[in-house]
Scaffold this motif. Structure first.
Motif, short mmCIF file in Angstrom:
data_model
loop_
_atom_site.label_atom_id
_atom_site.label_comp_id
_atom_site.label_asym_id
_atom_site.label_seq_id
_atom_site.Cartn_x
_atom_site.Cartn_y
_atom_site.Cartn_z
N HIS A 1 -3.17 -44.22 -49.33
CA HIS A 1 -1.82 -44.76 -49.58
C HIS A 1 -1.73 -46.13 -48.95
N ASP B 1 3.13 -44.74 -54.12
CA ASP B 1 4.54 -44.54 -54.47
C ASP B 1 4.79 -44.62 -55.98
N TYR C 1 12.31 -43.92 -55.51
CA TYR C 1 12.36 -45.21 -56.20
C TYR C 1 12.73 -45.02 -57.67
N HIS D 1 5.21 -39.72 -52.46
CA HIS D 1 6.30 -40.04 -51.54
C HIS D 1 7.43 -39.12 -52.01
N HIS E 1 2.62 -40.52 -46.38
CA HIS E 1 3.24 -41.05 -45.16
C HIS E 1 4.21 -40.07 -44.49
N ASP F 1 -0.37 -46.89 -45.47
CA ASP F 1 0.84 -47.38 -46.13
C ASP F 1 1.02 -48.88 -45.87
ZN ZN Z 1 6.40 -44.51 -49.91
#
Ligand code: ZN
Length: 522
Positions: free
Chosen positions: A63, A92, A192, A220, A250, A404
């Motif tokens: 990630h 993500d 998102y 995520h 994460h 991340d």
């Molecule tokens: Zn994320």
């Protein structure tokens, strides 16, 4: 015996499986590890004496927001200097291939906070067209993942509702195209746009398709929208329904996730990754806005903010949420934006300096700093809370290390230049939470095995020569919250596919990265 390209002599070889280190010579030939053992008398174009040093597989980061940096936009070597040789794409769910021009540009702008400005034309009609950017242009390998944001956007635009049957079928088709192109699985960012609107059953259907290929559902999870517990429960439910390998991005272990990890143990096949810092990093103020305000991506958000009534609703929401955050002990530090104003300050300090309320400052930054502001978001809790999180997380058997990292702007999260080196310093050397072999396993063999990367993540004959030579006594992150661009120490040499990309701690400029598909390259 063949003449090797390189022999590394007398290193303490940590093979990536978690097995105890052993002293050996390692011979590299034609981009592969050709021999591990005593190579007395063997010839090589270069012989490196590595007595007292550790040699391990290159780190694999599942990630990381590095795609544009690897292509030369941003901090290209922040991860390589630590020894990260293989980077996953589409963290993500961010990706842009296969979209009509207007949607691709919309999504590009919405995800720009992670990548910064480039002069790339956002025009990649297929997964293969996108992946062809990297060979010959990237110092590190890239592992494709299918980007959920683009998959959903292509099938149904920004529509804030569940997919119809036809739209779900279209998503499955695009996911299959990615899996055929070698993706290791589906990557998602459920806080998102437009992924936030995908209901659980839709996600389970897609997880099944990834699972048909042996792929992983790497998410995520919907922390911001459902709360952390709800997000974990949804993920476990999807894993149960789909029977696919689940992976949570994460995360960390504390009193919220600990019982859920136990539940997951019974219900599905799940792993997670952590960077072990007490802060995240994401777009501001989008992440603090409700889903309705963000609907349609950043351009739609800015249009919406021009309407006085909607503008007021958003500002009031931000005034309340940001004040609650600060009151709880969280803080947001401005990492990057268009103008460079207030970088390094907290939002609270910046708003005070501007003579504005938190909500006023946040709404103004949406306009003045368009297309993006990036912040580093410190979670509440003092050093004891953080120490306890590190203790519980580092040694968790389901945990692997992923950074991340975000590799642009003047003030990124220190994980970008420090995550992997920090684990070796803090969790291994200073706190003794992991042995060196265990820590290396969580950065190499474990992700390689989990995501199905053949002949990566191990120092063994026939494996690709992605290698890191470091000094276990001095390896350390130097990046801090205040000076996040400081390079790590103690990493002496890094090879990608047998080619030296870092020598004496400095980049060589070589660009030997390849696309590493599911199952690995031949
Ligand atoms: Zn994320």
């Amino acid at each position: 015996m063949a003449v090797f390209d390189l022999i590394i002599r007398n290193a303490s070889v940590i093979d990536g499986t978690g097995a105890p280190a052993r002293n050996a010579d390692v011979g590299v030939l034609g981009g592969r590890v050709e021999a591990v053992g005593a190579l007395d008398g063997a010839e090589a174009l270069e012989i490196l004496d590595a007595a007292g040093k550790a040699l391990c597989p290159g780190f694999i980061d599942a990630h990381v927001h590095s795609e544009m940096a690897l292509l030369g936009y941003g901090h290209r070597y922040g991860s390589l200097l630590q020894g990260v040789t293989t980077h996953f794409t589409a963290p993500d769910g961010f990706g842009w291939a296969g979209l009509p021009k207007e949607l691709a540009e919309d999504l590009w702008e919405t995800t720009l906070f992670c990548y910064g400005e480039t002069d790339l034309r956002v025009d990649w009609p297929t997964p293969e067209a996108y992946l062809s950017l990297f060979p010959g242009r990237s110092p590190a390998n890239v592992v494709p993942q299918a980007p959920h944001c683009a998959i959903r956007l292509g099938a149904m635009g920004w529509a804030p509702r569940p997919a119809t049957r036809a739209e779900l079928d279209a998503q499955k088709d695009t996911l299959r195209a990615w899996m055929e192109a070698g993706a290791v699985g589906l990557s998602l960012g459920l806080d998102y746009q437009p992924s936030a609107y995908a209901p659980t059953y839709e996600l389970a259907e897609l997880a099944k398709v990834a699972g048909e290929y042996g792929g992983t559902y790497n998410a995520h999870i919907r922390n911001n929208i459902l709360g952390r517990e709800g997000a974990w429960r949804e993920t476990i439910e999807i894993g149960k329904r789909a029977g696919a390998k689940m992976h949570v991005a994460h995360e960390y272990v504390n009193e919220v996730s600990e019982p859920l990890l136990e539940l997951a143990e019974q219900e599905c096949d799940l792993t997670f990754e952590s960077y072990l810092y007490p802060a995240g990093s994401t777009h501001f103020p989008q992440y603090s806005l409700p889903t309705w305000a963000q609907q349609g991506g950043d351009r739609a958000l800015r249009e919406r903010a021009k309407d006085p009534a909607q503008q007021r609703r958003m500002r009031e929401h931000l005034d309340r949420v940001l004040a609650e955050n600060y009151a709880a002990g969280a803080k947001q530090v401005i990492s990057a934006n268009r103008t460079g104003s207030y970088v390094g300050m907290t939002v609270e300090e910046a708003a005070a300096e501007a003579g504005e309320s938190l909500g006023e400052f946040a709404m103004r930054s949406l306009v003045d700093e368009a297309p993006y502001t990036l912040t580093v978001n410190h979670r509440p809790g003092g050093p004891e809370v953080h120490d306890e999180m590190v203790r519980k997380t580092a040694a968790h058997p389901k945990m692997m290390v992923a950074s991340d990292g975000i590799y642009h702007g003047p003030h990124p999260h220190p994980r970008a230049f420090g995550c992997h080196a920090r684990v070796l310093r803090l969790a291994v050397r200073e706190r003794g939470l992991l042995t060196l072999e265990q820590a290396v396993h969580k950065m190499t063999g474990k992700p390689a095995e989990r995501f199905g990367l053949a002949r990566r993540g191990r120092v063994a004959r026939g494996y690709h020569a992605d290698l890191v030579l470091f000094d276990p006594a001095t390896v350390a992150d130097r990046s801090t919250w205040d000076e996040p661009l400081l390079e790590p120490a103690g990493v002496e040499r890094v090879l990608v596919n047998g080619v030296t990309v870092v020598e004496r701690g400095k980049p060589t400029g070589a660009l030997p990265g390849q696309v590493v598909p599911r199952g690995g390259s031949a």
